[in-house]
Design an enzyme around this catalytic site. Structure first.
Site, PDB file in Angstrom:
ATOM      1  N   TYR A 156     -38.198 -51.668 -22.218  1.00 48.54           N
ATOM      2  CA  TYR A 156     -38.922 -50.444 -21.846  1.00 48.54           C
ATOM      3  C   TYR A 156     -39.462 -49.742 -23.105  1.00 48.54           C
ATOM      4  O   TYR A 156     -40.650 -49.414 -23.202  1.00 48.54           O
ATOM      5  CB  TYR A 156     -38.007 -49.489 -21.054  1.00 48.54           C
ATOM      6  CG  TYR A 156     -38.528 -48.075 -21.060  1.00 48.54           C
ATOM      7  CD1 TYR A 156     -39.698 -47.759 -20.372  1.00 48.54           C
ATOM      8  CD2 TYR A 156     -37.892 -47.059 -21.783  1.00 48.54           C
ATOM      9  CE1 TYR A 156     -40.206 -46.466 -20.404  1.00 48.54           C
ATOM     10  CE2 TYR A 156     -38.384 -45.776 -21.819  1.00 48.54           C
ATOM     11  CZ  TYR A 156     -39.551 -45.479 -21.127  1.00 48.54           C
ATOM     12  OH  TYR A 156     -40.064 -44.207 -21.173  1.00 48.54           O
ATOM     13  N   SER A 208     -42.201 -41.994 -25.964  1.00 46.05           N
ATOM     14  CA  SER A 208     -40.793 -41.652 -25.772  1.00 46.05           C
ATOM     15  C   SER A 208     -40.055 -41.678 -27.107  1.00 46.05           C
ATOM     16  O   SER A 208     -40.415 -42.429 -28.017  1.00 46.05           O
ATOM     17  CB  SER A 208     -40.171 -42.701 -24.841  1.00 46.05           C
ATOM     18  OG  SER A 208     -38.776 -42.604 -24.846  1.00 46.05           O
ATOM     19  N   GLY A 214     -25.550 -49.392 -25.856  1.00 49.44           N
ATOM     20  CA  GLY A 214     -26.900 -48.973 -26.264  1.00 49.44           C
ATOM     21  C   GLY A 214     -27.034 -47.496 -26.584  1.00 49.44           C
ATOM     22  O   GLY A 214     -28.029 -47.082 -27.168  1.00 49.44           O
ATOM     23  N   ASP A 215     -26.047 -46.676 -26.178  1.00 46.81           N
ATOM     24  CA  ASP A 215     -26.158 -45.240 -26.470  1.00 46.81           C
ATOM     25  C   ASP A 215     -25.966 -44.968 -27.958  1.00 46.81           C
ATOM     26  O   ASP A 215     -25.125 -45.600 -28.610  1.00 46.81           O
ATOM     27  CB  ASP A 215     -25.100 -44.454 -25.677  1.00 46.81           C
ATOM     28  CG  ASP A 215     -25.541 -44.166 -24.256  1.00 46.81           C
ATOM     29  OD1 ASP A 215     -26.743 -44.293 -23.975  1.00 46.81           O
ATOM     30  OD2 ASP A 215     -24.665 -43.827 -23.431  1.00 46.81           O
ATOM     31  N   LEU A 243     -47.269 -44.611  -6.044  1.00 41.94           N
ATOM     32  CA  LEU A 243     -46.069 -44.100  -5.359  1.00 41.94           C
ATOM     33  C   LEU A 243     -44.914 -45.091  -5.416  1.00 41.94           C
ATOM     34  O   LEU A 243     -44.024 -45.059  -4.566  1.00 41.94           O
ATOM     35  CB  LEU A 243     -46.376 -43.698  -3.899  1.00 41.94           C
ATOM     36  CG  LEU A 243     -47.509 -42.671  -3.710  1.00 41.94           C
ATOM     37  CD1 LEU A 243     -47.639 -42.295  -2.232  1.00 41.94           C
ATOM     38  CD2 LEU A 243     -47.271 -41.412  -4.533  1.00 41.94           C
ATOM     39  N   LYS A 296     -43.486 -48.939 -24.883  1.00 41.52           N
ATOM     40  CA  LYS A 296     -44.019 -47.680 -25.438  1.00 41.52           C
ATOM     41  C   LYS A 296     -44.464 -47.893 -26.893  1.00 41.52           C
ATOM     42  O   LYS A 296     -45.526 -47.440 -27.301  1.00 41.52           O
ATOM     43  CB  LYS A 296     -42.952 -46.581 -25.384  1.00 41.52           C
ATOM     44  CG  LYS A 296     -42.541 -46.169 -24.002  1.00 41.52           C
ATOM     45  CD  LYS A 296     -43.680 -45.493 -23.253  1.00 41.52           C
ATOM     46  CE  LYS A 296     -43.312 -45.119 -21.842  1.00 41.52           C
ATOM     47  NZ  LYS A 296     -44.459 -44.701 -21.042  1.00 41.52           N
ATOM     48  N   ARG A 335     -21.307 -46.260 -22.984  1.00 43.93           N
ATOM     49  CA  ARG A 335     -22.351 -47.054 -22.324  1.00 43.93           C
ATOM     50  C   ARG A 335     -23.071 -47.854 -23.410  1.00 43.93           C
ATOM     51  O   ARG A 335     -23.528 -47.263 -24.407  1.00 43.93           O
ATOM     52  CB  ARG A 335     -23.331 -46.105 -21.616  1.00 43.93           C
ATOM     53  CG  ARG A 335     -24.434 -46.803 -20.858  1.00 43.93           C
ATOM     54  CD  ARG A 335     -25.264 -45.814 -20.017  1.00 43.93           C
ATOM     55  NE  ARG A 335     -26.003 -44.864 -20.830  1.00 43.93           N
ATOM     56  CZ  ARG A 335     -26.828 -43.938 -20.335  1.00 43.93           C
ATOM     57  NH1 ARG A 335     -26.999 -43.837 -19.029  1.00 43.93           N
ATOM     58  NH2 ARG A 335     -27.471 -43.117 -21.133  1.00 43.93           N
TER      59      ARG A 335
END
Ligand code: NAD
Ligand code: WQD
Length: 344
Positions: free
Chosen positions: A152, A128, A299-300, A35, A156, A297
Site C-alpha cells: 500500500y 501518506s 510492522g508498527d 463505492l 503512494k 502488531r
C-alpha cells in the site's frame, strides 16, 4: 464564476469531509467514486448537510474504466482535481499486492492521461506518512528518506515519483502531494464519519466500537515500546483539518503562475500514545473502556510525528482541533450511527 473540481474517492472518509468544505467555500464539485469502500448514502448526506445540491454531481464509476471516465471530462470543464480514490488497508495490501498495484496505479494513470488530454494541470494527491522510511529521529520532515514498508505504502511512494516525473516533463503541471498522518474525527452534524468495513484496523474506530458496545474490548498492541507509557505515539489530525488543508493546497496552486511540485505533511504536529487516546475517549464517553494488552502488531513503529512547518509556510495551514474535539466528534458520529451508513 464558480471553480469546478473533480474529486475522486469523494464518497470516502476524507474525501466526503473535503467535499463538504469545498461546497461551503462555493466550489462546484464532481465526485467520481465506485463505492467500493463507501456508500451512496454519503452523497445524500453531503447534499443534506451542505444544502448545495445544485453544485454537486456524482458519477458511480471505477477510475480504471478509461472510456467512462473520459465521458466525465467531456461533460465538465475542471479547474482542478483532488485524487483520493484508492485502496488503503495495509494488511490487505500485504495479502493481495496485485489488487493494490492494479487499482491504485491504473486509476491514477487513467486520471492523469485524461487530465493531460483535457489540459487540466492542477492536481492534489492523497499521499501518506507511510511513504517515509522508519528512522528514530522525529518528526518526519518532507526531506526525510522515503522507504514505504508495505505494498500500500509503495503505491503512494511510486505515485509520488510518477507525479514528480510528470512535473519535470511539462511545467504546466501544478502538483501537491499531501502526506497525511493519522486522521480522526467526523463532521459536527454527527451524520458523516468514518465507516470501516468489518472489524476496524485503526485505533480510534476500534475504540469507538468498543464504547458503543459492538466490540468487547480494545487490544492494546504492545506496552514495551521506548515511549513514556510504553505504547506507540502517533500524530492524530482532525479530518476537518485535513479537508481545510486540501482547500489551502488548491488555493496555493491557483495562486501560482508557474508549474510546481511539492510534497507536504498534514498532521497536527502533536503526538499522542495509545493510552492518551483511550483515556481521552473515556473522558468524552464518560465511562471506562475495557482493554487488554497483547503482543506488538507486526510492522508498527514506536513513533510517527509530522513536521508541519512546510504546510504552515507554504499553505498557511494551522490545525485547529485538539484531541478532545477529535474524540468528541468521532463519538457523536458513532453514537448516532452505530452501524455507520448500513443501518438506515
Ligand atoms: P476511503 O476508502 O474512505 O475512500 C477512498 C474512496 O475511493 C472510497 O470511497 C472508494 O470507494 C473509492 N475508490 C477506491 N478505488 C476506486 C476506483 N478504482 N475508482 C473509483 N473510486 C475508487 O479512504 P480515506 O480514508 O478517505 O482515504 C482517502 C485517501 O487518502 C486514500 O487514497 C488513502 O490511501 C489516503 N490516506 C488515508 C489515510 C487514512 O488513514 N484514512 C492516511 C493517509 C492517506
Ligand atoms: C495507531 C496505534 C497501533 C489498533 C495506519 C496505516 C497508515 C495510515 C494511517 C493510510 C498503533 C495501535 C491500533 C488496535 C492498537 N493509513 N492500535 N489496537 O498504524 O499508525 O497507521 O493508518 O495511509 O498507513 O498504517 O494507525 O490506527 O492502525 O494504529 O493498539 O486495535 O494504535 O499499534 O500504535 P497506524 P492505527
Amino acid at each position: 464564476m464558480k471553480k469546478s473540481l473533480l474529486v475522486t474517492g469523494g464518497a470516502g472518509y476524507i474525501g466526503s469531509h473535503t467535499v463538504l468544505d469545498l461546497l461551503e467555500q462555493n466550489y462546484e464539485v464532481v465526485i467520481v467514486d465506485d463505492l467500493s469502500n463507501s456508500s451512496k448514502k454519503v452523497i445524500d448526506t453531503i447534499k443534506k448537510i451542505s444544502q448545495k445540491e445544485d453544485s454537486l454531481f456524482f458519477y458511480q464509476l471505477d477510475l480504471k474504466e478509461y472510456a467512462k471516465l473520459e465521458k466525465v471530462f467531456e461533460e465538465h470543464h475542471f479547474d482542478g482535481v483532488i485524487h483520493f480514490a484508492g485502496y488503503k488497508a495495509v494488511g490487505e495490501s500485504v495479502m493481495n499486492p496485485l489488487m493494490y498495484y492494479e487499482n491504485n496505479f491504473f486509476s491514477t494513470i487513467n486520471l492523469l492521461k485524461l487530465m493531460k488530454k483535457y489540459k487540466v494541470f492542477n492536481f492534489v494527491f492523497s499521499s501518506s506518512a507511510t511513504v517515509y522510511k522508519n528512522v528514530p529521529e522525529m518528526p518526519f520532515h518532507e526531506e526525510n528518506p522515503l522507504g514505504a514498508a508495505n505494498p500500500y505504502g509503495r503505491t503512494k511512494q511510486f505515485i509520488e515519483q510518477i507525479l514528480k516525473d510528470l512535473s519535470y516533463s511539462d511545467d504546466h503541471w501544478k502538483i501537491i502531494c499531501l502526506r497525511y498522518f493519522n486522521p480522526l474525527g467526523a463532521d459536527k452534524s454527527g451524520d458523516l464519519g468514518e465507516d470501516p468495513n468489518g472489524v476496524p484496523n485503526n485505533l480510534v474506530p476500534y475504540i469507538a466500537q468498543v464504547a458503543v458496545g459492538k466490540l468487547s474490548h480494545l487490544n492494546v498492541f504492545g506496552t514495551d515500546y521506548d515511549t513514556p507509557d510504553g505504547t506507540c505515539i502517533r500524530d492524530y489530525v482532525h479530518v476537518n483539518d485535513l479537508a481545510y488543508g486540501h482547500r489551502k493546497a488548491l488555493e496555493f496552486i491557483f495562486s501560482q503562475d508557474k508549474g510546481l511540485y511539492e510534497a507536504i505533511n498534514l498532521g497536527s504536529g502533536r503526538g499522542y500514545s495509545v493510552f492518551d487516546i483511550l483515556h481521552s475517549f473515556e473522558e468524552v464517553v464518560g465511562k471506562a473502556i475495557p482493554y487488554k494488552v497483547t503482543d506488538r502488531r507486526p510492522g508498527d513503529i514506536a513513533r510517527s510525528l509530522a513536521d508541519i512547518s512546510k504546510a504552515d509556510q507554504l499553505l498557511g495551514f494551522k490545525p485547529r482541533s485538539d484531541i478532545k474535539e477529535m474524540c468528541q466528534d468521532t463519538w457523536r458520529w458513532q453514537k448516532k450511527h452505530p452501524n455507520g451508513f448500513s443501518e438506515e
